[in-house]
Design an enzyme around this catalytic site. Sequence first.
Site, PDB file in Angstrom:
ATOM      1  N   GLU A   1      10.042  15.365  15.731  1.00  0.00           N
ATOM      2  CA  GLU A   1      10.468  15.178  14.146  1.00  0.00           C
ATOM      3  C   GLU A   1       9.454  16.130  13.412  1.00  0.00           C
ATOM      4  O   GLU A   1       8.160  16.063  13.551  1.00  0.00           O
ATOM      5  CB  GLU A   1       9.980  13.826  13.708  1.00  0.00           C
ATOM      6  CG  GLU A   1      10.478  13.702  12.211  1.00  0.00           C
ATOM      7  CD  GLU A   1      10.171  12.177  11.693  1.00  0.00           C
ATOM      8  OE1 GLU A   1       9.074  11.847  11.989  1.00  0.00           O
ATOM      9  OE2 GLU A   1      11.057  11.601  11.256  1.00  0.00           O
TER      10      GLU A   1
ATOM     11  N   GLU B   1      10.196   0.685  10.318  1.00  0.00           N
ATOM     12  CA  GLU B   1      11.188   1.719  10.068  1.00  0.00           C
ATOM     13  C   GLU B   1      10.466   3.133  10.425  1.00  0.00           C
ATOM     14  O   GLU B   1       9.686   3.533   9.643  1.00  0.00           O
ATOM     15  CB  GLU B   1      11.637   1.699   8.555  1.00  0.00           C
ATOM     16  CG  GLU B   1      13.009   2.348   8.579  1.00  0.00           C
ATOM     17  CD  GLU B   1      13.036   3.699   8.128  1.00  0.00           C
ATOM     18  OE1 GLU B   1      12.790   4.843   8.791  1.00  0.00           O
ATOM     19  OE2 GLU B   1      12.842   3.994   6.831  1.00  0.00           O
TER      20      GLU B   1
ATOM     21  N   GLY C   1       3.304   3.172  13.844  1.00  0.00           N
ATOM     22  CA  GLY C   1       4.044   2.306  13.998  1.00  0.00           C
ATOM     23  C   GLY C   1       3.684   1.550  15.186  1.00  0.00           C
ATOM     24  O   GLY C   1       3.573   0.229  15.382  1.00  0.00           O
TER      25      GLY C   1
ATOM     26  N   GLY D   1       7.066   4.727   8.299  1.00  0.00           N
ATOM     27  CA  GLY D   1       6.081   5.793   8.404  1.00  0.00           C
ATOM     28  C   GLY D   1       6.241   6.507   9.991  1.00  0.00           C
ATOM     29  O   GLY D   1       7.236   6.218  10.265  1.00  0.00           O
ATOM     30  N   SER D   2       5.383   6.970  10.499  1.00  0.00           N
ATOM     31  CA  SER D   2       5.242   7.800  11.846  1.00  0.00           C
ATOM     32  C   SER D   2       5.438   6.547  12.882  1.00  0.00           C
ATOM     33  O   SER D   2       5.102   5.721  12.902  1.00  0.00           O
ATOM     34  CB  SER D   2       4.259   8.648  11.621  1.00  0.00           C
ATOM     35  OG  SER D   2       3.069   7.970  11.912  1.00  0.00           O
ATOM     36  N   THR D   3       5.983   7.322  13.896  1.00  0.00           N
ATOM     37  CA  THR D   3       6.329   6.447  15.058  1.00  0.00           C
ATOM     38  C   THR D   3       4.880   6.064  15.640  1.00  0.00           C
ATOM     39  O   THR D   3       4.521   4.835  16.104  1.00  0.00           O
ATOM     40  CB  THR D   3       7.036   6.968  16.271  1.00  0.00           C
ATOM     41  OG1 THR D   3       8.450   7.269  15.578  1.00  0.00           O
ATOM     42  CG2 THR D   3       7.288   6.366  17.406  1.00  0.00           C
ATOM     43  N   GLU D   4       3.923   7.055  15.790  1.00  0.00           N
ATOM     44  CA  GLU D   4       2.614   6.820  16.305  1.00  0.00           C
ATOM     45  C   GLU D   4       1.839   5.758  15.484  1.00  0.00           C
ATOM     46  O   GLU D   4       1.224   4.779  16.202  1.00  0.00           O
ATOM     47  CB  GLU D   4       1.910   8.201  16.141  1.00  0.00           C
ATOM     48  CG  GLU D   4       0.575   8.191  16.562  1.00  0.00           C
ATOM     49  CD  GLU D   4      -0.268   9.382  16.056  1.00  0.00           C
ATOM     50  OE1 GLU D   4       0.396  10.411  15.271  1.00  0.00           O
ATOM     51  OE2 GLU D   4      -1.485   9.435  16.286  1.00  0.00           O
TER      52      GLU D   4
ATOM     53  N   LYS E   1       0.747  -1.288  -0.053  1.00  0.00           N
ATOM     54  CA  LYS E   1      -0.045  -0.179  -0.064  1.00  0.00           C
ATOM     55  C   LYS E   1       0.912   1.286  -0.062  1.00  0.00           C
ATOM     56  O   LYS E   1       1.571   1.614   1.082  1.00  0.00           O
ATOM     57  CB  LYS E   1      -0.910   0.030   1.141  1.00  0.00           C
ATOM     58  CG  LYS E   1      -1.848   1.300   0.957  1.00  0.00           C
ATOM     59  CD  LYS E   1      -2.244   1.742   2.449  1.00  0.00           C
ATOM     60  CE  LYS E   1      -1.938   2.694   3.211  1.00  0.00           C
ATOM     61  NZ  LYS E   1      -1.889   4.135   2.210  1.00  0.00           N
TER      62      LYS E   1
ATOM     63  N   CYS F   1      13.432  10.588   7.177  1.00  0.00           N
ATOM     64  CA  CYS F   1      13.370   9.815   8.292  1.00  0.00           C
ATOM     65  C   CYS F   1      14.659  10.216   9.019  1.00  0.00           C
ATOM     66  O   CYS F   1      14.991  10.262  10.176  1.00  0.00           O
ATOM     67  CB  CYS F   1      12.849   8.634   8.382  1.00  0.00           C
ATOM     68  SG  CYS F   1      13.649   7.578   7.201  1.00  0.00           S
TER      69      CYS F   1
END
Length: 496
Positions: free
Chosen positions: A399, A268, A251, A246-249, A195, A302
């Site tokens: 970030e 990642e 993830g 993508g974003s830590t959130e 995706k 990133c």
Amino acid sequence: MTELSKRGERSPVPAEWTYAPAPESRDIVRLRERYGLYVGGEWLEAAETYSTVSPSTEETLAEVGQASDADVLRAVDSARGAFENGWSSLPGSERAKYLFRIARILQERSREFAVLESLNGGKPIKESRDVDLPLAAAHFFYYAGWADKLEYAFPNRTPRPVGVAGQIIPWNFPLLMLAWKLAPALAAGNTVVLKPAETTPLTALLFCDVVRQAELPAGVVNIVTGDGRTGAALVDAAVDKIAFTGSTEVGKAIQRRLAGSGKKLTLELGGKAANIIFDDAALDQAVEGIVNGIYFNQGHVCCAGSRLFVQESIAEPVIEKLKRRMATLRVGDPLDKNTDVGAINSRAQLEKIEELVASGRDEGAEVYQPPCRLPEKGYWFAPTVFTNVAQSYRIAQEEIFGPVLSVLTFRTPEEAVEKANNTPYGLSAGVWTEKGSRILWMAERLRAGVVWANTYNRFDPASPFGGYKESGFGREGGRHGLEPYLAFDGAETRGG
Ligand code: NDP
């Protein structure tokens, strides 16, 4: 320049060196009005669609399918069928042929892909042409080479493919992230459902053409477009592995969702990298490294060097040189070959950058932006540097994912390490010094997956990349990048 201007009074030497526009033609790209989902080697119509735009002009480029839960399940079924009906048992040397073919086709069609990447994502054409495309092709070449050597890569461990991989990628390097995900998965004998990000689906959709041209068996690669709901449906579907960038959130949400499911997972995520300049570094080179570290791809990187640590004794000249260099950056049309900084990827991302920059001003940091005229239409943000930054400020902690640099200082190597590691992230770092021993001393202590020495943002398919702490886990690239796509002796195929 002053010298030249003075001479200019007496002779016809130009007083100013401006660049004439050098736009790359977009004729090479043939967009369809509407794109479906690529499932089982066929285009499926999605019931719902959304518009994808060019962030530099806000012009609608095409209508793209919003895959439903049922569409995602169909794609996973098709990948499962392709896995069981031949792909996983194909000799590695045969899989390699397909990967080599894909790499060659990407090279042949690189201009078309580069133009489309810049149109849909806003990045300067010189970056999509000279970085994204060559690296994407290199990834397929590199993993093609491993496909028939897995037993040598992992001796005495009898590697076998995991099964169906669900792959979710972001908008900052759309085609390159696709290559990072697909190449090792296919080389290892898996099939995939990928995706792309909602805002940048077009190069992934063009890649379906490459898949067809390479005559990859139907169902080995499936591409489903859509927003976060499509990603969430893929996470929940009957896949054997999820690979997410993508974003830590998001993830963290995926990790919670998969806990106990037995599905393999690699993440990642974000970063807030320290780029550290010692007083013995070659300063002009370091300034180029700072600029490349934070203004490359509008800072949508990133591993961007978004926190600059300068040794106190050289802080003034470094900042002076940096500001002078920033004034030469050309911001504007991504398709102009002279552009250094393109458009911000989306309105939402622009708003996020603006909000964080406002917080930096409010907290007391000093801001500098070189004079530059931004286009009226589209999403733009001028290259920005903050000085007088305290470690507690949000601009030093969070970030930003934009062309915004926070400068801090240090006195000793110990202090540099302590400050650099004072972050929840741990993806990358840079060290600039002429002393090899200091580079090694620093690299041992920095909690970062990648440490660049006297350079920044260098990538090679043979080199593993990934994070510590909230930057995620698992490695992409190199032999390490194969491991998450393999199960080994004694381990279950599913969740092994
Ligand atoms: P996200 O993490 O939301 O997006 C990454 C991918 O995940 C996209 O394909 C996204 O789809 C998809 N996704 C979103 N929600 C879910 C979900 N619940 N389950 C599964 N997949 C999901 O990043 P954003 O684009 O929202 O960017 C937000 C911030 O994240 C940025 O400002 C930046 O700080 C950081 N970021 C970091 C990146 C990195 O490489 N480390 C890359 C991109 C962003 P969709 O695009 O449709 O939302």
